[in-house]
Structure formats: structure tokens, C-alpha cells
Design an enzyme around this catalytic site. Structure first.
Site, short mmCIF file in Angstrom:
data_model
loop_
_atom_site.label_atom_id
_atom_site.label_comp_id
_atom_site.label_asym_id
_atom_site.label_seq_id
_atom_site.Cartn_x
_atom_site.Cartn_y
_atom_site.Cartn_z
N LYS A 263 0.86 -1.21 0.00
CA LYS A 263 0.00 0.00 0.00
C LYS A 263 0.88 1.24 0.00
O LYS A 263 1.69 1.44 0.91
CB LYS A 263 -0.91 -0.02 1.23
CG LYS A 263 -1.70 1.29 1.45
CD LYS A 263 -2.65 1.21 2.66
CE LYS A 263 -3.27 2.56 3.00
NZ LYS A 263 -4.18 2.52 4.17
N ASP A 268 -2.55 10.13 4.13
CA ASP A 268 -3.96 9.76 4.26
C ASP A 268 -4.68 10.78 5.14
O ASP A 268 -4.61 10.72 6.37
CB ASP A 268 -4.05 8.35 4.88
CG ASP A 268 -5.50 7.85 4.93
OD1 ASP A 268 -6.39 8.53 4.38
OD2 ASP A 268 -5.71 6.76 5.53
N LYS A 275 -10.09 12.71 8.62
CA LYS A 275 -9.63 12.22 9.92
C LYS A 275 -9.60 13.38 10.91
O LYS A 275 -9.27 14.50 10.53
CB LYS A 275 -8.21 11.66 9.80
CG LYS A 275 -8.11 10.31 9.14
CD LYS A 275 -6.68 9.80 9.15
CE LYS A 275 -6.55 8.49 8.39
NZ LYS A 275 -7.21 7.36 9.05
N ASP A 286 1.52 5.98 5.93
CA ASP A 286 0.53 5.11 5.28
C ASP A 286 1.08 4.49 3.99
O ASP A 286 0.36 3.77 3.30
CB ASP A 286 -0.75 5.91 5.00
CG ASP A 286 -1.99 5.04 5.13
OD1 ASP A 286 -1.90 3.96 5.73
OD2 ASP A 286 -3.04 5.45 4.61
N ASP A 345 -12.15 7.07 3.89
CA ASP A 345 -10.94 6.79 4.67
C ASP A 345 -10.55 5.31 4.58
O ASP A 345 -9.45 4.92 4.99
CB ASP A 345 -11.18 7.18 6.14
CG ASP A 345 -9.89 7.32 6.92
OD1 ASP A 345 -8.81 7.30 6.29
OD2 ASP A 345 -9.95 7.46 8.16
N GLU A 347 -9.47 3.78 2.11
CA GLU A 347 -8.93 3.92 0.75
C GLU A 347 -7.88 2.88 0.41
O GLU A 347 -7.69 2.53 -0.75
CB GLU A 347 -8.34 5.33 0.57
CG GLU A 347 -6.90 5.53 1.07
CD GLU A 347 -6.72 5.31 2.57
OE1 GLU A 347 -7.71 5.43 3.30
OE2 GLU A 347 -5.59 4.99 3.01
N ARG A 349 -7.72 -0.34 0.96
CA ARG A 349 -8.26 -1.56 0.35
C ARG A 349 -8.67 -1.32 -1.10
O ARG A 349 -8.66 -2.23 -1.92
CB ARG A 349 -9.42 -2.10 1.20
CG ARG A 349 -10.61 -1.20 1.28
CD ARG A 349 -11.55 -1.53 2.43
NE ARG A 349 -11.01 -1.13 3.73
CZ ARG A 349 -11.63 -1.36 4.89
NH1 ARG A 349 -12.79 -2.00 4.92
NH2 ARG A 349 -11.09 -0.94 6.01
N1 BES Z 1 -4.42 4.38 7.01
C1 BES Z 1 -5.54 4.02 7.77
C2 BES Z 1 -5.27 2.94 8.80
C3 BES Z 1 -4.34 3.31 9.91
C4 BES Z 1 -4.83 3.72 11.12
C5 BES Z 1 -2.99 3.17 9.75
C6 BES Z 1 -3.98 4.02 12.16
C7 BES Z 1 -2.13 3.47 10.78
C8 BES Z 1 -2.64 3.89 11.98
C9 BES Z 1 -6.65 3.52 6.87
O1 BES Z 1 -6.68 4.03 5.58
C10 BES Z 1 -7.93 3.90 7.54
O2 BES Z 1 -8.15 5.06 7.69
N2 BES Z 1 -8.74 2.92 7.93
C11 BES Z 1 -9.96 3.16 8.58
C12 BES Z 1 -10.99 2.23 8.00
C13 BES Z 1 -12.41 2.53 8.42
C14 BES Z 1 -12.87 3.82 7.78
C15 BES Z 1 -13.28 1.41 7.95
C16 BES Z 1 -9.78 2.91 10.08
O3 BES Z 1 -9.03 2.01 10.44
O4 BES Z 1 -10.36 3.63 10.87
ZN ZN Z 2 -4.81 4.66 4.84
ZN ZN Z 3 -7.69 5.89 5.46
#
Ligand code: BES
Ligand code: ZN
Ligand code: ZN
Length: 497
Positions: A263, A268, A275, A286, A345, A347, A349
Site C-alpha cells: 500500500k 492519508d 480524519k 501510510d 478513509d 482507501e 483496500r
Molecule cells: N491508514 C488508515 C489505517 C491506519 C490507522 C494506519 C492508524 C495506521 C494507523 C486507513 O486508511 C484507515 O483510515 N482505515 C480506517 C478504516 C475505516 C474507515 C473502515 C480505520 O481504520 O479507521
Molecule cells: Zn490509509
Molecule cells: Zn484511510
């Protein structure tokens, strides 16, 4: 860093420090290496007085006269019977801390004799412990070179080491250079480490190694390929996306082909589902998955591993603007599957889905392994120690867990039961990109699973382990470079054979 071997104690050259290993004995610390002769007198008092007990990672400095080194570090390795390669890594990392404190650069290291471990294993553990911590990222400081880089150890001389042992040390160094590449990319500014920059780094690998060929798709080519999800995530960014393919051919005649997908979200923000403050500041990391696959490729090519390995990186920022992709809209992946955006968010996947489907269709993979800082949920589930592993293939999963144990970059599996797929149902498209709060790391992986067909596949969620808020053991603060050592072990033990 340069490793070399000195044939005996008497052959030592002048330098900053002599490291002497000790066991924690029943009464007092006991020497863990060969007899010290006269040199032993410098260790006598601290041992007798119990000022130094030989506990794991304990370091006691004594000052010497008439020796090639001014200082000796008595280093504790804990109890002899309990010593492992991991204990060696941790203990010798304490020596690095000492060297950083006193600015020691050139050291002599006496090897311990460890029951049950071969000399090569001992040296591997010691070397990894030193190398993993002997790293600094100073590109973002002013006067950085003067203040920081100079604290690194530059030379390690192993006293009484065999040729084989020295080879093991040099191999650890080659692998750790891959770790450093990963860390440098992750620690860098998001405005420097852009999708285009990742493409340049992959191209530089092709320049360095004749065995690597790199192709970078620009936005136009990504549009031609119809990578609708990567393009959707990219819509809010003023920077173009990049789709990077770096192919290492170490076994030309073989069809066996491991594809590593990383990834590469270089920042992000969350997109329109922005966020909150407190969750965005670390989001330059990220792209740790992308950095990981580049680090692995660098190490594999440097070692000249006899296998075929390709790194695939979908890369973009996830930013916000009037052109951002929208929650509630539907976009099509490269394989035609349609995805309802439940949350912008989620993104990672999306861009991985395009990369996985592209890989299955075009790259003839024997197995696919992806690395992604995919969910906050993995940190809730496993904390900051275990790397989350989700796989559609038991055999592959077991081998990866084994590699995790061997390198102490430990991996823990989570299930992919078919029932979890229900959480991703969409009323208007083939699938939705979010599955609600329960099992968040698992539903993210279930989403990815839809794009790998039946190819043996493993997914590492490294959101909880790619970044250390504080230094720990032999990991410095910030980018950990985790997974590089582990996958190298997997490739050597399970793929090359
Ligand atoms: N990049 C984040 C995941 C992340 C969170 C990485 C904390 C490192 C530290 C990812 O893109 C994300 O934001 N995921 C969301 C998914 C949710 C919206 C279903 C999450 O984990 O909150
Ligand atoms: Zn992310
Ligand atoms: Zn994200």
C-alpha cells in the site's frame, strides 16, 4: 557499517571499546567467552562486588590502561541456559545505546559461546541487534550531519570469529540495508516521498541491479488500464497517482513467482470523511507497505537470491478537494467489480484491490503477499507487537508464522470465515468498502480477498507495527522497517528450496 574478524585477542587493534559478554551466574556474573588472561583483571571488581550481575542487556563500563581499547563494556546476556538469538539481539542493542551516548564508533566484540547455538547463529543475533538499532534519520534536521550521523557505529571487529561467522554478519548487514531503505522512505516527509518519488526509487533499484526491471505507470496509463479505484482515491490530490512494478529475476528458468504488493498511500487525510486532529499527524506512514516491498526487493537482489520476486505498488495521496471521490458513489475496479464507497478513509483496500486484480490477471503469480497499514482495528486487536496475518492458504500462512518466529517479527493469524463477507454487502454495487466496527481488520481483508481469485495469498496488516512512537528493544523511534527481515527469512527458507 563495516564488519570484520580479528583472529585472536592479541591481534586486536586500537579502538574505542571492547565488549565482553557475561552470563548471570548463580552467585555472580560468569564470563561467557573464552579466557581473558590479563585482561580479566579489569572485570574482577565489578563482578566480585556485584555491581555488575550479568542480567540480560546490563552494561557496565570499566576503564582500562595498557590495552588497545580505553574502555571495556561488561555485557550481561542473562542466564546461560535461557539464551536465544533474540536475547542476543536485545543484549547487543544495549551496546549500541552505550556507543550512542559516548560517541563510540569503532568496537571490538568478543563472541560468547552459547549452548545449543552455532557460531553463525550467535553472530547473526549479535549483528542484527547492533544493526537494527544503529540507525538514525536526520534528513529533516539542520546541522544534522554534525549532530547525529556521527553517533553511529562504523566498525565492528569480531574477535576470534570464523569465516562462516563473518559471512553471517555480512548477510545481516545486507538485509538491514533493506530495512534502512524502508525506514528512510517511511520517515521522510509526505511532500518528499510522493507517488512519483516511490517510482524513482523503484527505478533506481533497476539501475543498481541488472536483475531488476522497473515499470512505472503514469496517470494516463492507469486510466488506460481502467484502475477505477486507484483513480477514485487519487481524485482529491493535486499529485498524479503512480502504479509501480519492479521485477527481480533471480531464477530465470523458473515459473515460481512471488508477488509482493505494498500500500503506497503517501498521505492519508481520510478524504471527505476527514480524519480528526490526532489521527492524521502520523499518516505519512501510510505508505509503509510500499516501503516494505522496496526494502525486501533491495535485500533480495543484493543477496542474489535464486528466485523470482516482483514488487507491485499502487500509490497516491488520499487528499481532499472539490474533486474528491464521494461517500455513497460507486466506482469500478480494474476487473470490473463495482464498489460502493461507504467511507473515503477506507482507501487502502481500494487501491490494493486494483493492484491485486491487476497482478492476478497480468503477472502469473504463484503466491501474492501484501503489506498495508490498512486498519486502526488491527492495533486494537493485536496491539503493537504482533503483525496481523490473514490468508486464504493454510500452508502459506504456517510458513509465514514460522518466518515470524525465526526473526522475532512475530505474526498472528486472524480468520477469514465466509460469514464475515456479509458485512460488506451493498444494496447498489457488488461490494461496499466498509463492514462496520466488528472485526474491522478482518472485513478489510475480506474485501481484498474478493480480488485475488484462488491464488494463494497472504495479507499483512502492519498498521500497529510499522511505526514506533517510542524506541523499543532494537527498534529506533518511528519507522520500524518490520517485515523485511521476516520475509527474507520466508523467501530463503520456503521459496528458494
Ligand atoms: N491508514 C488508515 C489505517 C491506519 C490507522 C494506519 C492508524 C495506521 C494507523 C486507513 O486508511 C484507515 O483510515 N482505515 C480506517 C478504516 C475505516 C474507515 C473502515 C480505520 O481504520 O479507521
Ligand atoms: Zn490509509
Ligand atoms: Zn484511510
Amino acid at each position: 557499517m563495516i564488519f570484520d574478524a580479528v583472529t585472536s585477542l592479541t591481534q586486536r587493534k586500537k579502538n574505542d571499546l571492547l565488549v565482553v559478554p557475561f552470563w548471570q551466574g548463580k552467585k555472580e556474573a560468569e564470563l561467557a567467552s573464552k579466557e581473558l588472561g590479563k585482561l580479566g583483571s579489569f572485570a574482577e571488581e565489578p563482578v566480585k562486588l556485584h555491581d555488575f550481575k550479568g542480567k540480560e542487556g546490563e552494561v557496565h563500563v570499566v576503564y582500562m590502561t595498557g590495552q588497545p581499547e580505553k574502555r571495556m563494556a561488561l555485557l550481561g546476556l542473562g542466564e546461560e541456559k535461557k539464551c536465544t538469538v533474540e536475547i542476543l539481539r536485545r543484549s547487543y542493542a544495549s551496546v549500541v545505546k552505550l556507543c550512542q551516548k559516548y560517541h563510540l564508533k569503532d568496537i571490538n566484540v568478543l563472541l560468547p559461546k552459547v549452548p545449543g547455538l552455532e557460531e553463525t547463529q550467535v553472530v547473526r543475533g549479535i549483528s542484527e541487534g547492533i544493526l537494527m538499532l544503529n540507525y538514525t534519520f536526520d534528513k529533516l534536521r539542520s546541522h544534522s550531519l554534525k549532530e547525529h550521523t556521527s553517533h553511529l557505529i562504523t566498525h565492528v571487529h569480531f574477535v576470534d570469529a570464523s569465516k562462516e561467522a563473518l559471512k553471517a554478519a555480512k548477510k545481516a548487514l545486507t538485509i538491514c540495508k533493506g530495512v534502512y531503505l524502508t525506514r528512510d522512505l517511511v520517515n521522510g516527509n509526505a511532500d518528499d516521498v510522493t507517488p512519483q518519488h516511490l517510482g524513482e526509487v523503484a527505478k533506481a533499484l533497476a539501475k543498481e541491479f541488472a536483475s531488476i526491471k522497473t515499470t512505472v505507470f503514469d496517470k494516463k496509463r492507469i486510466e488506460q488500464e481502467k484502475m477505477g479505484l486507484l483513480l477514485a482515491v487519487n481524485r482529491g490530490s493535486f499529485r498524479d497517482p503512480a502504479f509501480i512494478i519492479a521485477e527481480y529475476t533471480g531464477k530465470p528458468g523458473s515459473k515460481d513467482h512471488t508477488v509482493l504488493v505494498g500500500k503506497g498511500v503517501t498521505y492519508d487525510t481520510g478524504g471527505l470523511n476527514i480524519k480528526p486532529t490526532g489521527s492524521m499527524e502520523s499518516m505519512k506512514y501510510d505508505m509503509a507497505g510500499a516501503a516494505t516491498v522496496l526494502g525486501i526487493l533491495h535485500a533480495a537482489a543484493s543477496l542474489g537470491l535464486k528466485l523470482n520476486l516482483t514488487a507491485v505498488i499502487p500509490s497516491t495521496e488520499n487528499s481532499i478537494s472539490a474533486t474528491s471521490y464521494k461517500p455513497g458513489d460507486v466506482y469500478a475496479a480494474v476487473n470490473g467489480k463495482t464498489v460502493e464507497i461507504g467511507n473515503t478513509d477506507a482507501e487502502g483496500r481500494l487501491i490494493l484491490a486494483d493492484a491485486l486484480a491487476y497482478t492476478v490477471k497480468n503477472l502469473k503469480p504463484t503466491r501474492i503477499i501484501d503489506f498495508a497499514t490498512l486498519t486502526g482495528a488491527i492495533e486494537v486487536a493485536l496491539g503493537n507487537e504482533a503483525i496481523g496475518l490473514m490468508s486464504n492458504n493454510k500452508e502459506l500462512q504456517e510458513k509465514l508464522i514460522q518466518a515470524g518466529d525465526d526473526t522475532f517479527e512475530r505474526v498472528h493469524p486472524l480468520p477469514l470465515f465466509p460469514e464475515y463477507r456479509d458485512q460488506l454487502k451493498s444494496e447498489i454495487a457488488d461490494i461496499k468498502n466498509i463492514g462496520g466496527r466488528p472485526g474491522g481488520a478482518i472485513t478489510a481483508a475480506k474485501f481484498l480477498e474478493e480480488f485475488v481469485d484462488h491464488v494463494p495469498w497472504a495479507h499483512f496488516d502492519i498498521a500497529g507495527t510499522a511505526w514506533c512512537d517510542k524506541p523499543k528493544r532494537y527498534y529506533p523511534q518511528h519507522a520500524s522497517g518490520i517485515c523485511v527481515r521476516m520475509i527474507l527469512s520466508f523467501l530463503e527458507e520456503h521459496v528458494r528450496k
